[in-house]
Design a protein around this motif. Sequence first.
Motif, PDB file in Angstrom:
ATOM      1  N   PHE A  83      97.168  27.038  99.140  1.00  0.00           N
ATOM      2  CA  PHE A  83      96.054  26.696 100.038  1.00  0.00           C
ATOM      3  C   PHE A  83      95.027  26.607 100.129  1.00  0.00           C
ATOM      4  CE2 PHE A  83      93.808  27.585 104.225  1.00  0.00           C
ATOM      5  CZ  PHE A  83      94.337  26.225 104.844  1.00  0.00           C
ATOM      6  N   TRP A  84      94.542  28.115  99.420  1.00  0.00           N
ATOM      7  CA  TRP A  84      93.349  28.405  99.242  1.00  0.00           C
ATOM      8  C   TRP A  84      92.983  27.544  97.765  1.00  0.00           C
ATOM      9  CZ3 TRP A  84      90.079  29.430 103.546  1.00  0.00           C
ATOM     10  CH2 TRP A  84      90.328  29.378 104.161  1.00  0.00           C
ATOM     11  N   GLU A  85      93.718  28.077  96.671  1.00  0.00           N
ATOM     12  CA  GLU A  85      93.202  27.934  95.574  1.00  0.00           C
ATOM     13  C   GLU A  85      93.070  26.061  95.307  1.00  0.00           C
ATOM     14  OE1 GLU A  85      95.127  30.414  93.513  1.00  0.00           O
ATOM     15  OE2 GLU A  85      93.923  32.314  94.350  1.00  0.00           O
ATOM     16  N   LEU A 127      89.672  24.441  98.651  1.00  0.00           N
ATOM     17  CA  LEU A 127      89.504  24.964  99.877  1.00  0.00           C
ATOM     18  C   LEU A 127      88.627  26.319 100.088  1.00  0.00           C
ATOM     19  CD1 LEU A 127      92.475  23.714 102.429  1.00  0.00           C
ATOM     20  CD2 LEU A 127      89.886  23.228 102.011  1.00  0.00           C
ATOM     21  N   LYS A 128      89.034  27.424  99.090  1.00  0.00           N
ATOM     22  CA  LYS A 128      88.740  28.160  98.274  1.00  0.00           C
ATOM     23  C   LYS A 128      86.577  27.820  98.539  1.00  0.00           C
ATOM     24  CE  LYS A 128      89.012  30.052  93.650  1.00  0.00           C
ATOM     25  NZ  LYS A 128      89.524  31.148  92.889  1.00  0.00           N
ATOM     26  N   SER A 129      86.188  26.961  97.531  1.00  0.00           N
ATOM     27  CA  SER A 129      85.665  26.409  97.023  1.00  0.00           C
ATOM     28  C   SER A 129      84.401  26.131  97.954  1.00  0.00           C
ATOM     29  CB  SER A 129      85.499  25.726  95.667  1.00  0.00           C
ATOM     30  OG  SER A 129      85.730  24.877  96.530  1.00  0.00           O
ATOM     31  N   VAL A 130      84.714  25.169  99.232  1.00  0.00           N
ATOM     32  CA  VAL A 130      84.668  24.656 100.267  1.00  0.00           C
ATOM     33  C   VAL A 130      84.160  25.784 101.040  1.00  0.00           C
ATOM     34  CG1 VAL A 130      84.501  23.033 102.089  1.00  0.00           C
ATOM     35  CG2 VAL A 130      84.807  22.785  99.755  1.00  0.00           C
ATOM     36  N   ASN A 177      83.594  31.851 102.332  1.00  0.00           N
ATOM     37  CA  ASN A 177      83.424  32.813 104.077  1.00  0.00           C
ATOM     38  C   ASN A 177      84.731  33.378 104.156  1.00  0.00           C
ATOM     39  OD1 ASN A 177      80.763  33.900 103.077  1.00  0.00           O
ATOM     40  ND2 ASN A 177      80.493  31.826 104.896  1.00  0.00           N
ATOM     41  N   LEU A 178      85.419  32.337 104.371  1.00  0.00           N
ATOM     42  CA  LEU A 178      86.272  32.692 105.460  1.00  0.00           C
ATOM     43  C   LEU A 178      87.717  32.458 103.575  1.00  0.00           C
ATOM     44  CD1 LEU A 178      86.811  29.045 107.256  1.00  0.00           C
ATOM     45  CD2 LEU A 178      86.182  31.005 107.770  1.00  0.00           C
ATOM     46  N   PHE A 179      87.594  32.353 103.011  1.00  0.00           N
ATOM     47  CA  PHE A 179      88.325  32.363 101.680  1.00  0.00           C
ATOM     48  C   PHE A 179      88.159  33.886 101.417  1.00  0.00           C
ATOM     49  CE2 PHE A 179      89.551  33.240  97.312  1.00  0.00           C
ATOM     50  CZ  PHE A 179      90.182  32.731  97.452  1.00  0.00           C
TER      51      PHE A 179
END
Length: 200
Positions: A13-15, A24-27, A30-32
Amino acid sequence: MLEQLYRSNSIHFWEDVWIGERSLKSVFINLFKISRTKEDLVKDMITADGAWDFHFRRDLNAREILEVANLLQLIGEPPVNVNDDVRSWRYGDTFTIANAYSTLEDGGLLRFPNKQLWNSKVPLKMSFFAWTLCYKREPTLDSLFRAGLVQDENCLMCHQFAETNDHLFFHCKTAHAIWSYFFTSFGVYWVLASDVKMNL
């Protein structure tokens, strides 16, 4: 396409880059940082009810709530049923090149009149010439101008518009007059289409 990604057994999901052009972790940095599930797959982030569950470590502040809203707008709602990955071809039982070609042709995406053009009754030089016209590859002044080989791209016959393949052979007033002469001579009433392919 996204529905297949939601079912994936290999997309994190994130990576991973699975929606948009960046992970998504680079966008959503803070949420990541506050996620408990930094290595979870996309399908693991979906509840049995078909909702996203981000597993944050703490309650969100106002700025983070806005980021979650932006994240949800980007990824949309997940499907209710999340199963294993499945490859499917909606235009037949199995995928073949012939099947793909006929699907494109039936959908109007391929409009090339190959049966009329590539046959033994048409001289090869004429077939090749028409083929290059269909794909806008004749060395007309507009292409020579883009290549820096000529100073002016305007049509030499009408001096009003750029000399493109379609203009030179159909839309120039001189070319139109020639077509009209032949059509009238043979008693044919024909409206010329916008490009070479559609006229063939």
